[in-house]
Every structure is written in structure tokens, then in C-alpha cells.
Design an enzyme around this catalytic site. Sequence first.
Site, PDB file in Angstrom:
ATOM      1  N   ASP A  85     -31.466  23.995 -28.855  1.00 48.45           N
ATOM      2  CA  ASP A  85     -30.086  24.111 -29.317  1.00 48.45           C
ATOM      3  C   ASP A  85     -30.096  24.517 -30.796  1.00 48.45           C
ATOM      4  O   ASP A  85     -30.555  23.750 -31.646  1.00 48.45           O
ATOM      5  CB  ASP A  85     -29.410  22.728 -29.143  1.00 48.45           C
ATOM      6  CG  ASP A  85     -27.903  22.821 -29.077  1.00 48.45           C
ATOM      7  OD1 ASP A  85     -27.306  22.008 -28.352  1.00 48.45           O
ATOM      8  OD2 ASP A  85     -27.328  23.706 -29.738  1.00 48.45           O
ATOM      9  N   HIS A 123     -22.321  17.027 -23.570  1.00 51.27           N
ATOM     10  CA  HIS A 123     -22.297  15.845 -24.443  1.00 51.27           C
ATOM     11  C   HIS A 123     -20.991  15.736 -25.230  1.00 51.27           C
ATOM     12  O   HIS A 123     -20.799  14.787 -25.999  1.00 51.27           O
ATOM     13  CB  HIS A 123     -23.482  15.923 -25.387  1.00 51.27           C
ATOM     14  CG  HIS A 123     -23.422  17.140 -26.236  1.00 51.27           C
ATOM     15  ND1 HIS A 123     -23.580  18.418 -25.740  1.00 51.27           N
ATOM     16  CD2 HIS A 123     -23.133  17.289 -27.539  1.00 51.27           C
ATOM     17  CE1 HIS A 123     -23.406  19.289 -26.698  1.00 51.27           C
ATOM     18  NE2 HIS A 123     -23.138  18.636 -27.801  1.00 51.27           N
ATOM     19  N   ASP A 124     -20.098  16.737 -25.058  1.00 50.30           N
ATOM     20  CA  ASP A 124     -18.808  16.685 -25.776  1.00 50.30           C
ATOM     21  C   ASP A 124     -17.654  16.378 -24.842  1.00 50.30           C
ATOM     22  O   ASP A 124     -16.498  16.360 -25.284  1.00 50.30           O
ATOM     23  CB  ASP A 124     -18.498  18.061 -26.405  1.00 50.30           C
ATOM     24  CG  ASP A 124     -19.480  18.446 -27.481  1.00 50.30           C
ATOM     25  OD1 ASP A 124     -19.735  19.657 -27.623  1.00 50.30           O
ATOM     26  OD2 ASP A 124     -20.008  17.549 -28.162  1.00 50.30           O
ATOM     27  N   ASP A 155     -24.913  27.108 -30.935  1.00 46.21           N
ATOM     28  CA  ASP A 155     -23.776  26.214 -31.155  1.00 46.21           C
ATOM     29  C   ASP A 155     -22.622  26.951 -31.846  1.00 46.21           C
ATOM     30  O   ASP A 155     -22.827  27.600 -32.870  1.00 46.21           O
ATOM     31  CB  ASP A 155     -24.275  25.065 -32.057  1.00 46.21           C
ATOM     32  CG  ASP A 155     -23.242  23.980 -32.256  1.00 46.21           C
ATOM     33  OD1 ASP A 155     -22.870  23.356 -31.259  1.00 46.21           O
ATOM     34  OD2 ASP A 155     -22.814  23.784 -33.404  1.00 46.21           O
ATOM     35  N   GLU A 173     -22.215  29.054 -27.138  1.00 40.39           N
ATOM     36  CA  GLU A 173     -21.059  28.175 -26.986  1.00 40.39           C
ATOM     37  C   GLU A 173     -19.892  28.858 -27.684  1.00 40.39           C
ATOM     38  O   GLU A 173     -19.930  29.055 -28.901  1.00 40.39           O
ATOM     39  CB  GLU A 173     -21.303  26.803 -27.616  1.00 40.39           C
ATOM     40  CG  GLU A 173     -20.094  25.897 -27.432  1.00 40.39           C
ATOM     41  CD  GLU A 173     -20.101  24.684 -28.336  1.00 40.39           C
ATOM     42  OE1 GLU A 173     -20.592  24.790 -29.464  1.00 40.39           O
ATOM     43  OE2 GLU A 173     -19.614  23.624 -27.904  1.00 40.39           O
TER      44      GLU A 173
HETATM   45  O1  TEU Z   1     -19.183  21.656 -30.242  1.00 45.31           O
HETATM   46  C1  TEU Z   1     -18.112  22.512 -30.637  1.00 45.31           C
HETATM   47  C2  TEU Z   1     -16.830  21.787 -30.499  1.00 45.31           C
HETATM   48  O2  TEU Z   1     -15.832  22.136 -31.054  1.00 45.31           O
HETATM   49  C3  TEU Z   1     -16.863  20.592 -29.619  1.00 45.31           C
HETATM   50  O3  TEU Z   1     -17.128  19.529 -30.469  1.00 45.31           O
HETATM   51  C4  TEU Z   1     -15.566  20.457 -28.891  1.00 45.31           C
HETATM   52  O4  TEU Z   1     -15.011  21.689 -28.724  1.00 45.31           O
HETATM   53  C5  TEU Z   1     -14.627  19.595 -29.709  1.00 45.31           C
HETATM   54  O5  TEU Z   1     -15.166  18.303 -29.700  1.00 45.31           O
HETATM   55  C6  TEU Z   1     -13.257  19.602 -29.043  1.00 45.31           C
HETATM   56  O6  TEU Z   1     -12.464  18.651 -29.680  1.00 45.31           O
HETATM   57  C7  TEU Z   1     -20.436  21.923 -30.823  1.00 45.31           C
HETATM   58  C8  TEU Z   1     -21.355  20.800 -30.361  1.00 45.31           C
HETATM   59  O7  TEU Z   1     -21.456  20.844 -28.944  1.00 45.31           O
HETATM   60  C9  TEU Z   1     -20.741  19.495 -30.840  1.00 45.31           C
HETATM   61  O8  TEU Z   1     -21.477  18.373 -30.329  1.00 45.31           O
HETATM   62  C10 TEU Z   1     -20.769  19.498 -32.361  1.00 45.31           C
HETATM   63  O9  TEU Z   1     -20.121  18.326 -32.830  1.00 45.31           O
HETATM   64  C11 TEU Z   1     -20.032  20.727 -32.910  1.00 45.31           C
HETATM   65  O10 TEU Z   1     -20.346  21.953 -32.245  1.00 45.31           O
HETATM   66  C12 TEU Z   1     -20.412  20.933 -34.381  1.00 45.31           C
HETATM   67  O11 TEU Z   1     -21.768  21.333 -34.439  1.00 45.31           O
END
Ligand code: TEU
Length: 463
Positions: free
Chosen positions: A96, A322-323, A197, A248
Site C-alpha cells: 500500500d 479497513h475504512d 492511496d 483508490e
Molecule cells: O482513505 C481515503 C478516504 O478518504 C477514506 O478514509 C474514506 O473515504 C473516508 O474515511 C470517508 O469518510 C485512504 C485510506 O484507505 C484511509 O485509511 C486513510 O485514512 C486515508 O486514505 C488517508 O491516507
Amino acid sequence: MTDFRKSTVYQIYPRSFYDTNGDGFGDLKGVTAKLDYIKELGVDYIWMTPFFVSPQYDNGYDVEDYYNIDPRYGTMEDFEELSREAQKRGIKLMLDMVFNHTSSNHEWFQKALAGDEKYKNYYIFKKGKEDGSAPTNWESKFGGSAWEYVPEMDEYYLHLFHVKQPDLNWDNPKVRKEVQKVVRFWMSKGVKGFRFDVVNLISKDKFEDDFEGDGRRFYTDGPNVHQYLKELNAESFGQDAEIITVGEMSSTSMENCFEYAGEDSHELSMVFIFHHLKVDFMGNEKWVLVPTDFQKLKDILFSWQIGMAKNHAWNAVFWCNHDQPRPVSRFGDEGKYWKKSAKMLATIIHGLRGTPYIYQGEEIGMTNTDFTDISQFRDVESLNHYEILQQKGLSKEDAFRIIQIHSRDNGRTPMQWNGENYGGFTKGMPWIGVNENYTKINAQSQLHDETSIFNYYKKLVAL
Ligand code: TEU
Ligand code: CA
């Protein structure tokens, strides 16, 4: 060459996967210890979220050193052992890459703060407005302003996410060379996949106030994003036909994805898009309670399937990561129809045109957290919004209910391996609570049960 169109990827959040040294924190040795389980599922790649040196303000998405392993996860030797053991089992590693921003602890940012002009230009520093306020009214995705004032410099720096995640300046060719070098380093370690990311945020457009939204339209799918991706491809992973890549794409458009993931665009192999995971939001507003719009969910899945196929572009297809909350709780029924709805949801994703991603625990029907108090939550985005909701006038109870439903921690509680203490995740005190239903929902109880969700996923992966 691996045909990524016929591959399946298993996503691991190492911090919550398996702890081998009793510190309550999952580690790389834990991933190695569970490779036979992953092999049993039949997947081709494992994507691991960042385990590089990081102060962990955003659980590793705030990278301090792209070339070394954070001691919490283990050592470079542990990584090399994992790489060898995975290769023995025909499993390839996808890492990642967080290149929209670094940690504020990164030496580049520390040098910038010390006044080194070369490194100041690695980031986005701007003078405030005449009245001293921030350069623009953009909001951070984690709440508050997207700008942080540095008194010593009398300038602000941009951070679309946490204040300790300063955005990199991709318009600086030196920055682009640095990230290309990081990818080549991990290629030399035998890595055969990369996830980038929020990579569609790297090209910022005009720095102007946004009176229609939170500023995202000025930095999402920006003017140079395709050029930068083509350059990254050519200078690194594009040199190895075996490597697959996934971007992403935060709040992106289908037209842009035709290019990001076009079969002859020479940018990325495929994209993650999130439109289908906002049908229980109010537009882009996540921290609300609204009924899930299932008709919209179906419309989005169909339109992206048809649009991307027509334009020879490839999707990553997934319900969670994970989000995101757990799909069986969010779109299924974790009660009476737990097993049936988990299998129904799996059938949808694995029946779509695209590369399926399975997030750790999804294959055994893990559910959202059973937390009853805000002190059990860990995610900075959730904790910030719990405060913001109350500042907007919501009661503690109403704010808590919204956090329970939408928190990223719903997908971050430890993997439930068996019916032992803490679900067999750790012999120590877990960094975040294990769902009490681990006695009922765990991998061991499903491995040899032909009717289990695990064995259903196994059949779908084989298909
Ligand atoms: O996520 C991008 C992001 O915006 C997500 O956190 C999600 O869209 C958001 O929580 C919606 O409210 C990436 C990673 O997957 C995330 O874990 C990181 O926190 C973020 O980028 C910053 O690197
Ligand atoms: Ca550990």
C-alpha cells in the site's frame, strides 16, 4: 504474466490480523503464520495496508520512512520471510503506497519546517489571506480546516487528511522521482502488486475558496493526474508485466476511470471507486443516519459495470475494507439471516465483472463492533466527528449512534480465529476490543463446515 482479470485479492489490516508476540498488536510474523489459512481460501494476492515506519496517527497512512518496517510490525527480515513463504504458496504480495501525503515526522517535512527551501517545495506551503486566515476554506476529511498555520514561517501547509499528514507537492518533479524510487525499491524486494492511496488527489488545481462544497472539486481528478500516473507507470511498475496495480479513487468520475484503468492507458490495472458505499450517506455527508438506498445501490453497480466494460476499463469489486463497516451488518442481516445474507452479498461481488477483493473477516461473516462507549473507538476520523456532531448540537447519544453505524473501526476489530480468549487474535491485551460474538463467528468453526460462509467464499474464489 498474471492475468489480474482472473485473480482474487485478500486484504489484510496487519494491526488486527494476528499477534505473535503478545503486545496486542498484529504483526508481519502473524501474517506469515496464517498463510496456510489464506491459501485454503485460494486467493492469488494479499494486499497489506501500510506497515512502514509511522507514528500511527492514522494507523500507518502517515508514513515516516517508506523504506523501513515499523518495529510494531516487525523487521525487514520478517518481511523477507513473509515474502518467501508467500511465494512458496503461490501467493503474491501487494503493498500500500501512500503518496498523496507523508507523516509530519518524515525527514523531508522536518527539513521543510527547518527552512530548507528544497524540501519546503516537497509540500504545499502558502501564505494566508490578507486577514491572516487560511489560504482557502477547504475542509480536511477528518474534520476542521485542511490548512495548518506554522508561526515560524508565517505560512500554512495543506493536509487533506490529518494535521500530521502534510500533502506532497506532486507538481515538483523531485517529489515524483522520490515516489518512483520507493516503488522500484519494493519491486526489488519481489513485490508484485501496489495499491495507491487516494492517488486521484495528487494533482491540485486552483487554490480557491469553495462555496459549493468542501474544496474537493479543486483537487480531485486534477489537471495533471493522468500525466503523473503515466510517468509513475513508465518509471516503475510498468517495467514488470507481472505487477498489478490498483488506485483508490476518492470521489472520482467514471470518465476519469476509463483512463485510470483503461486497458491501453498505461496508468493502473484497475480502480477502487466508492459510489456504491455512499448509499447510506446524504450525498458526500457520511455522519448522518439515513435509510440505505438499495435501488441506488443496484443502479450504481449496474451503471459502472456497463460503463467500464464499454470503455475497456477494469474495476476492483468489493464491499468493504479497513475504512468501511462490515457488509453483513450494513447491507445484509447480522441476525436471523446472517449466513444467507453474507452469502448473498458475496455472490453479488464475485458475480460482477472485475477483480474481487475480500477483506479479512468478510469471508467468515464478521459483523460491526458491539461497542457501547466512545472510549472503545480508536479511529481518529470517528473520534473527531463524535466531537463535531456534538458541536453541531447533537446529544452524546445521537452522536454516538452515528459513530457506531459509520465508524471505520467497524472493520478494524481483530480477526476472529477461534473461540479462545480474544478470538485467538492475541495472548496480550488487544489494541482495540474484539467483538464478543467471536465465540459464534470465528474461522476455526467454519473451516470444516461445508455450509459455512468461509467454504462458500472458497467456492466463489475457485469459480
Ligand atoms: O482513505 C481515503 C478516504 O478518504 C477514506 O478514509 C474514506 O473515504 C473516508 O474515511 C470517508 O469518510 C485512504 C485510506 O484507505 C484511509 O485509511 C486513510 O485514512 C486515508 O486514505 C488517508 O491516507
Ligand atoms: Ca504483535
